[in-house]
Design an enzyme around this catalytic site. Structure first.
Site, PDB file in Angstrom:
ATOM      1  N   PRO A 270       0.836  -1.204   0.000  1.00  0.00           N
ATOM      2  CA  PRO A 270       0.000   0.000   0.000  1.00  0.00           C
ATOM      3  C   PRO A 270       0.874   1.258   0.000  1.00  0.00           C
ATOM      4  O   PRO A 270       1.582   1.525   0.959  1.00  0.00           O
ATOM      5  CB  PRO A 270      -0.802  -0.125   1.297  1.00  0.00           C
ATOM      6  CG  PRO A 270       0.016  -1.022   2.172  1.00  0.00           C
ATOM      7  CD  PRO A 270       0.757  -1.952   1.272  1.00  0.00           C
ATOM      8  N   ASP A 446       6.011   2.182   1.882  1.00  0.00           N
ATOM      9  CA  ASP A 446       5.123   1.044   2.121  1.00  0.00           C
ATOM     10  C   ASP A 446       4.438   1.240   3.464  1.00  0.00           C
ATOM     11  O   ASP A 446       5.080   1.155   4.516  1.00  0.00           O
ATOM     12  CB  ASP A 446       5.946  -0.253   2.108  1.00  0.00           C
ATOM     13  CG  ASP A 446       5.079  -1.499   2.205  1.00  0.00           C
ATOM     14  OD1 ASP A 446       3.898  -1.382   2.576  1.00  0.00           O
ATOM     15  OD2 ASP A 446       5.604  -2.599   1.919  1.00  0.00           O
ATOM     16  N   HIS A 447       3.125   1.492   3.420  1.00  0.00           N
ATOM     17  CA  HIS A 447       2.408   1.830   4.644  1.00  0.00           C
ATOM     18  C   HIS A 447       2.183   0.620   5.554  1.00  0.00           C
ATOM     19  O   HIS A 447       1.677   0.775   6.676  1.00  0.00           O
ATOM     20  CB  HIS A 447       1.058   2.457   4.307  1.00  0.00           C
ATOM     21  CG  HIS A 447       0.627   3.517   5.278  1.00  0.00           C
ATOM     22  ND1 HIS A 447       1.244   3.716   6.493  1.00  0.00           N
ATOM     23  CD2 HIS A 447      -0.375   4.434   5.227  1.00  0.00           C
ATOM     24  CE1 HIS A 447       0.652   4.704   7.138  1.00  0.00           C
ATOM     25  NE2 HIS A 447      -0.340   5.160   6.387  1.00  0.00           N
ATOM     26  N   ARG A 448       2.573  -0.576   5.094  1.00  0.00           N
ATOM     27  CA  ARG A 448       2.483  -1.736   5.992  1.00  0.00           C
ATOM     28  C   ARG A 448       3.522  -1.656   7.107  1.00  0.00           C
ATOM     29  O   ARG A 448       3.284  -2.123   8.227  1.00  0.00           O
ATOM     30  CB  ARG A 448       2.692  -3.037   5.207  1.00  0.00           C
ATOM     31  CG  ARG A 448       1.611  -3.371   4.210  1.00  0.00           C
ATOM     32  CD  ARG A 448       1.975  -4.613   3.414  1.00  0.00           C
ATOM     33  NE  ARG A 448       3.214  -4.442   2.658  1.00  0.00           N
ATOM     34  CZ  ARG A 448       3.770  -5.393   1.909  1.00  0.00           C
ATOM     35  NH1 ARG A 448       3.207  -6.583   1.843  1.00  0.00           N
ATOM     36  NH2 ARG A 448       4.883  -5.161   1.246  1.00  0.00           N
ATOM     37  N   VAL A 450       5.824   1.324   7.294  1.00  0.00           N
ATOM     38  CA  VAL A 450       6.213   2.714   7.545  1.00  0.00           C
ATOM     39  C   VAL A 450       4.933   3.523   7.749  1.00  0.00           C
ATOM     40  O   VAL A 450       4.111   3.650   6.832  1.00  0.00           O
ATOM     41  CB  VAL A 450       7.010   3.297   6.358  1.00  0.00           C
ATOM     42  CG1 VAL A 450       7.376   4.752   6.631  1.00  0.00           C
ATOM     43  CG2 VAL A 450       8.256   2.464   6.091  1.00  0.00           C
TER      44      VAL A 450
END
Length: 476
Positions: A270, A446-448, A450
């Site tokens: 994401p 990467d919002h998983r 960060v």
């Protein structure tokens, strides 16, 4: 007469010339059936999803067969060439039984029919072994046919004009004979433009043909446009006139690999992208000062050098950004080293080689590594290993005059920094509007693994360093 046994044939398979590559396209064959090859001799050039590579054969022998023509994409592990390693001459088929032995009339065979059939497009196999001619006088084909006709019909056939002689096909030159010197990307360019490298005059060192030489050869053979003649305007083409309005380009090589990687990244990680606009006037002044510094003599100093160093310092202050997501193990892998990727646009497409252990390099060492990376990429000599193992990436879209973008993560990485064009703009500086050098940075992550806070800190640190480059000393 002896024949070659299957035990003496070695099959050379398409190797994996990079990490995890599954296929490669055969660009050029340098040998033909019947040619003698030696251990270490380059037999073909292939293009993988990463680079153009020349493949050496690992044993001595005589080429028996090329399994695929040029332009074919072959899976890794598939046999591409068969070589007779028995030490004998080129393969010759076993002698066939004479038709006379079975009571059948002998059928005339064209000259050279004793040669073994070869793959279409690769010529006839050369061989020093030939069939021994039969003893006794030979009867011309036409005379023999006339005699048979007279015996069966009681009269001679009507006179016919003799058939014109068919010239024998030209035999290919031995492999490696007077082969022009040129690097793989130059060979590919010549192939795409239809230029025969043997006709090109080299200007590079040691007689190497350059890209400019190939373009010069094209320009020399291009027909000159005739002078326009005074004539009435041509009539409009009829509606049925067929004009090519589309061009279809096969998806392969670097473009195919890039597309698969970007789709996989975009729909797996994401993405979140944040932006910041920053005054980089002091950074630009520092670039000019470093160009005059003797420590950087002979090195290329540009804004990208200081931007790369700023990102490395920001990662040092926020190490959690330098990580990857291990889906199989359900773990976040924090890396204590930085392999800094630099996106490079090349004639073969977009590639992302990386500088190994960039975090441990001084500024002059980083400048040297950047210069080598760019030069190697432009010449098409980037190795597959140089494009593996990256941790974070910089893409400089500003060189195309673009303000910024929303970059897609390189697969397996957690962040990518896009650098926009540096422009002179009105900017409030010390309470007054002044012309300043300004750019916009964009950081995708990467919002998983960060979150917004960590991503914002990294981007803010990069911006702060570029606004006040002295922080390279105080924060390093």
């Amino acid at each position: 007469m002896t024949t070659m046994t299957e035990a003496s044939v070695r099959e050379f398979k398409m190797p994996d010339v990079g990490e995890g590559l599954t296929e490669a396209e055969i660009l050029k064959w340098y040998v033909q059936p019947g040619d003698t090859v030696t251990d270490g001799q380059v037999v073909c050039e292939v293009e993988t999803a990463k680079a153009a590579v020349e493949l050496p054969i690992p044993y001595d022998g005589v080429v028996r067969e090329l399994h695929f023509p040029e332009g074919t994409t072959v899976d890794v592990g598939t046999s591409i060439i068969a070589v007779d390693v028995s030490g004998g001459a080129a393969p010759v088929p076993a002698a066939e039984p004479r038709p006379e032995a079975a009571g059948a009339p002998a059928e005339p065979k064209p000259e050279g029919s004793g040669r073994q059939p070869v793959l279409v497009g690769y010529g006839v196999a050369t061989s020093s072994t030939r069939r021994r001619p039969r003893k006794g006088p030979e009867v011309p084909v036409q005379q023999a046919s006339a005699a048979i006709h007279t015996e069966l019909n009681g009269h001679a056939p009507a006179a016919q004009a003799p058939a014109p002689a068919v010239p024998a096909p030209a035999l290919p030159a031995p492999a490696g004979a007077d082969r022009p010197l040129a690097k793989p990307p130059v060979r590919k360019l010549a192939k795409d433009l239809g230029v025969d490298l043997t006709t090109v005059v080299p200007t590079g060192p040691d007689g190497i043909i350059t890209r400019e030489d190939v373009h010069a050869a094209v320009a020399a053979t291009a027909p000159k446009a005739p002078a326009p003649a005074a004539s009435p305007a041509p009539a409009a083409a009829p509606a049925s006139y067929d004009i090519a309005r589309e061009t279809r380009v096969p998806i392969k090589g670097v473009r195919k690999a890039t597309a698969a990687a970007m789709v996989g990244s975009a729909f797996t990680a994401p993405h979140v992208t944040e932006f910041v606009t920053v005054d980089v006037t002091r950074t630009m002044k520092l670039v000019e000062e470093l160009k005059q510094d003797k420590e950087f003599a002979g090195l290329r100093v540009n804004p990208l050098l200081l931007i790369a160093k700023a990102l490395l310092v920001a990662i040092k202050r926020n190490p959690e950004i330098n990580a990857s997501w291990d889906e199989a193990a359900q773990e976040i892998v924090v890396k204590h080293y930085v392999n800094l990727g630099i996106a490079a646009a090349t004639p073969r497409g977009l590639i992302v080689p990386n500088i190994k252990d960039a975090h441990a390099k001084t500024l002059p060492q980083l400048a040297e590594s950047l210069g080598e990376l760019v030069a190697t990429a432009r010449e098409g000599r980037t190795s597959p290993a140089a494009m593996q193992g990256g941790t974070v990436t910089i893409t400089n879209v500003g060189v195309f005059g673009v303000d910024t973008g929303t970059p897609i993560l390189n697969p397996g990485e957690s962040a990518i920094l896009a650098v926009g064009a540096i422009k002179l703009q009105p900017w409030v500086h010390k309470g007054k509007v002044k012309p300043r050098q300004v750019t916009t940075l964009a950081l995708s992550f990467d919002h998983r693994l960060v979150d917004g806070e960590l991503g914002s800190k990294v981007l803010a640190d990069v911006a702060a360093i570029l606004e006040q480059p002295k922080r390279l000393i105080s924060w390093a």
